[in-house]
Design an enzyme around this catalytic site. Structure first.
Site, PDB file in Angstrom:
ATOM      1  N   CYS A 292     -76.561 -16.624 -34.667  1.00 60.48           N
ATOM      2  CA  CYS A 292     -77.832 -16.039 -34.262  1.00 60.48           C
ATOM      3  C   CYS A 292     -78.331 -14.979 -35.225  1.00 60.48           C
ATOM      4  CB  CYS A 292     -77.763 -15.500 -32.835  1.00 60.48           C
ATOM      5  SG  CYS A 292     -76.650 -14.126 -32.611  1.00 60.48           S
TER       6      CYS A 292
ATOM      7  N   HIS B 130     -85.207  -3.681 -40.842  1.00 63.30           N
ATOM      8  CA  HIS B 130     -85.846  -3.647 -39.533  1.00 63.30           C
ATOM      9  C   HIS B 130     -87.248  -4.241 -39.573  1.00 63.30           C
ATOM     10  CE1 HIS B 130     -88.029  -1.751 -36.147  1.00 63.30           C
ATOM     11  NE2 HIS B 130     -86.910  -2.060 -35.503  1.00 63.30           N
TER      12      HIS B 130
END
Lengths: 462, 462
Positions: A407, A32
């Site tokens: 992506c 993250h």
């Protein structure tokens, strides 16, 4: 100000935005902290072995050196080095030479180069670097601003669809404003918006103190909130109740998001700007699932169109990030207007690697030569690449002109881009700061491939 | 005595063994409670919505009815029904008619039918039902007896290889005894033993009280233990540091297990019983990984053989449970003597479904017809089945006679067995109580397939 933590989670987003650098003891290339920092262009060093953070006393210990809050630390996000003290730095700029190279690259390349952008600031930065548009907007990042988080929490703990109506209405207004800004900036370029992806428990407080605070804000019983938090806990959240599985159980969340997207496009239509929204469904595993979720989306779009008496062009496509979707891509393509490979999740599932947990063993794999490279940094051609190739072939067997993008993080990796060109991917999308690199790599890949074709042509002639 | 819990984990094994039935509020077909109960032939009902367990006061509430410890409850594990009070039951027996059917089935069928057995009692039961041997012994279940768990914990918290030596030596003795018993019972039938699979944190205490107790038993500082427990925690343990990833970071654990397996086989050789151990590596994702771990195994085996001046036949094969291993099965087969599909993990990864967490959305998927059946109960032919077919074809392209089995839960499912026969799997392995069902299904599948072949033969003749 530098954020030093064990790791980060979506609820830290506001703190991350105002930090000039981020340092964590856990994680890797696609954790993250790394992904968000890269997206914001913030220097980050993650997975620092030997970093201990004592939150209570505001002390971080790195390799025996103790740092207090307020001490200077300099972070080189490119090589991962940390330096005690303050080092003089300069911002990188797009100068004329770089612009020329990027223009040439755009003329030469086959692959479109889009940006992963969640905010107008991200998108503006990406446009400066010459992005063709947005290939991925992660709508969940829009829910972490304090006033929205509260509505999101109200939504999650609601007992039934009736109770969800009020917070959904609030979120609709806010999201429509977000999409309006992105569409306006796009000036008609493609903008692809992914509907909600993470599990709902990511939005809830986790410890007793936070639960007490939030239950106070929401005016509910803290024990009730604690039970809800507990009930939503998952053993393997990556493989849990997230992505379009949320739409199957709570269709009203996706319905709200679709209304916000189309509502924003209709506003801009009134102002004379034609937008063709691309709506992307995350985590699809089968044609039946995509077909069901597509139904939810199309119903909302059509109902808004008939209310307003206006029709816009739009597409509904799917992420390709579940191995099963790749294996059955010919079927999935029957109900999808485009594919976009989510290579982070696809790599996690193909290898059985949790990107948050690989830190404990992947270094040994690299050291012993069992892995030649981190597959989250550069595409694993033999495994993940094989699934991607299969999905491209099967998808295009059904629809010859199916747009297919990438992506995930490796959308911006030059070596991977060469492979994507070889298997006939149509575009890549990466964080704004990687757009120039991707643009150049796409041109180089195209030139390399056409040289290969020339060799064959010459051979045939001789 | 009936065990009523929210869910079970490996450390509950001793309590599960002495329970006459198991009831949990969470989980599904392949959750820990269901798998272990099925293996032991214990009736179990899992995923009971509306069951709340108050551990502190020993009270379970089911659909508004409160049960105290000591109250009677009857459990029908076949249909999942629970009955208040005591219902008269009879044990099921293998009678002569069933024996005859099973004999006929064995003569007719192509597929070998083996048992998943971790204890001599499991294996004895499986042999009564006519199992051909053991297709899967999960060695981790052997570590949960109290005195072993202590050694295992000592091993896990050790600082270095030197400190690990003493607990490894203790565990070696215990494991060798386990394997000796299984081999002795086998009377020369195949016994396939899987090396350690779960992440190490499964063996550690989780809450503060348990940590205090265990640190006392081990004579270490509770804060130190708490830090170790915390450091080993994983966000997605299913995708974490487990399986042969443990061998890459801590080779001495697999080395100990191999010495125990070969040591037991050599003991029996001395007593005149020839054993050919089959050693199975879990979680392999590539040829390079399998090759590295195989090296560890073969080194130990060969060193024991030369010490004793005796050679036995043995094989080293791999689980096929990571999509990447299936995609590259031609390469993996170069260094594997057999394949065995772990369909539970393969299904989890192919769908991106955590079997522990699907309860929150899978019922809706079935209800809406998005999933036709639970893929953990019956093979998903289009997705998981496609990967299996690919692995069989690629594996046999490299080695024409490669033995290929299925040892996940669906190894005992009749519909799935028909598919396994069609793609030329060599054997299935399932819990002892499913062996008769699997045997019959294998014969039926073979007959069905050969009828199809006959149709073709007739067609050619006419």
């Amino acid at each position: 100000m530098i954020l030093v933590r064990q790791d980060t989670s979506p609820e830290d987003i506001e703190g991350m935005v105002i930090s000039e650098a981020i340092v964590t003891s856990r994680g890797g290339m696609t954790s993250h902290a790394a992904v968000v920092a890269r997206g914001m262009g913030t220097p980050a060093t993650v997975g620092v072995n030997g970093l201990q953070v004592d939150y209570k006393n505001g002390i971080a210990t790195i390799a025996g050196t103790e740092l207090q809050e307020g001490d200077w630390l300099s972070v080189d996000g490119t090589n991962g080095n940390l330096y005690l003290g303050k080092i003089q730095t300069n911002d990188s700029k797009v100068n004329d030479d770089l612009s020329t190279i990027l223009d040439w690259s755009k003329q030469e390349g086959n692959l479109g180069v889009y940006a992963n952008a969640d905010t107008p600031a991200d998108f503006a930065q990406a446009l400066k670097f010459g992005a063709d548009g947005i290939g991925l907007t992660r709508t969940e990042h829009m829910f972490f601003k304090p006033e929205r988080l509260l509505e999101m929490r109200r939504l999650i703990i609601a007992e039934d669809a009736e109770e969800r109506k009020a917070p959904l209405e609030e979120l609709l207004q806010m999201q429509q404003g977000d999409f309006y800004e992105l569409f306006r900036l796009s000036e008609g370029r493609s903008v692809t918006i992914r509907l909600l992806d993470p599990p709902l428990h990511e939005f809830l407080p986790h410890d007793a103190r936070e639960i007490a605070k939030v239950s106070d804000q929401l005016g509910i019983d803290p024990d009730y909130l604690a039970r809800r938090v507990d009930a939503l806990k998952e053993i393997n959240p990556m493989l849990g109740h997230r992505g379009d599985r949320l739409a199957v159980t709570f269709p009203d969340i996706y319905e709200m998001q679709v209304r916000a997207i189309i509502g924003a496009a209709l506003e801009l239509h009134d102002q004379g700007l034609e937008i063709q929204p691309h709506i992307m469904i995350p985590l699809t595993g089968s044609k039946a699932e995509m077909s069901w979720v597509r139904g939810i989306v199309v119903n909302q779009v059509e109902s808004l169109f008939s209310q307003q008496g206006i029709r816009l062009k739009y597409t509904v496509g799917t992420m390709m990030e579940i191995p099963r979707a790749c294996l059955t891509a010919d079927k999935v393509a029957e109900v999808s207007d485009f594919f976009s490979f989510g290579t982070n999740d696809l790599t996690q599932l193909t290898y059985g690697f949790s990107r948050d947990d690989v830190g404990s063993f992947m270094p040994k794999y690299i050291e012993k030569g069992i892995l030649k490279a981190d597959p989250f940094q550069t595409v694993d051609v033999d495994g993940v690449g094989e699934l991607m190739k299969m999905a491209v072939e099967k998808g295009r067997f059904t629809k010859g002109d199916l747009p297919i993008g990438v992506c995930g993080e490796i959308g911006g990796d030059p070596k991977s881009i060469e492979f994507f060109e070889a298997i006939n991917v149509s575009y890549v999308s990466c964080s704004p700061y990687r757009v120039p690199v991707a643009r150049l790599a796409a041109a180089q890949a195209k030139i390399k491939m056409s040289k290969k074709k020339d060799v064959l042509a010459n051979y045939v002639k001789s």
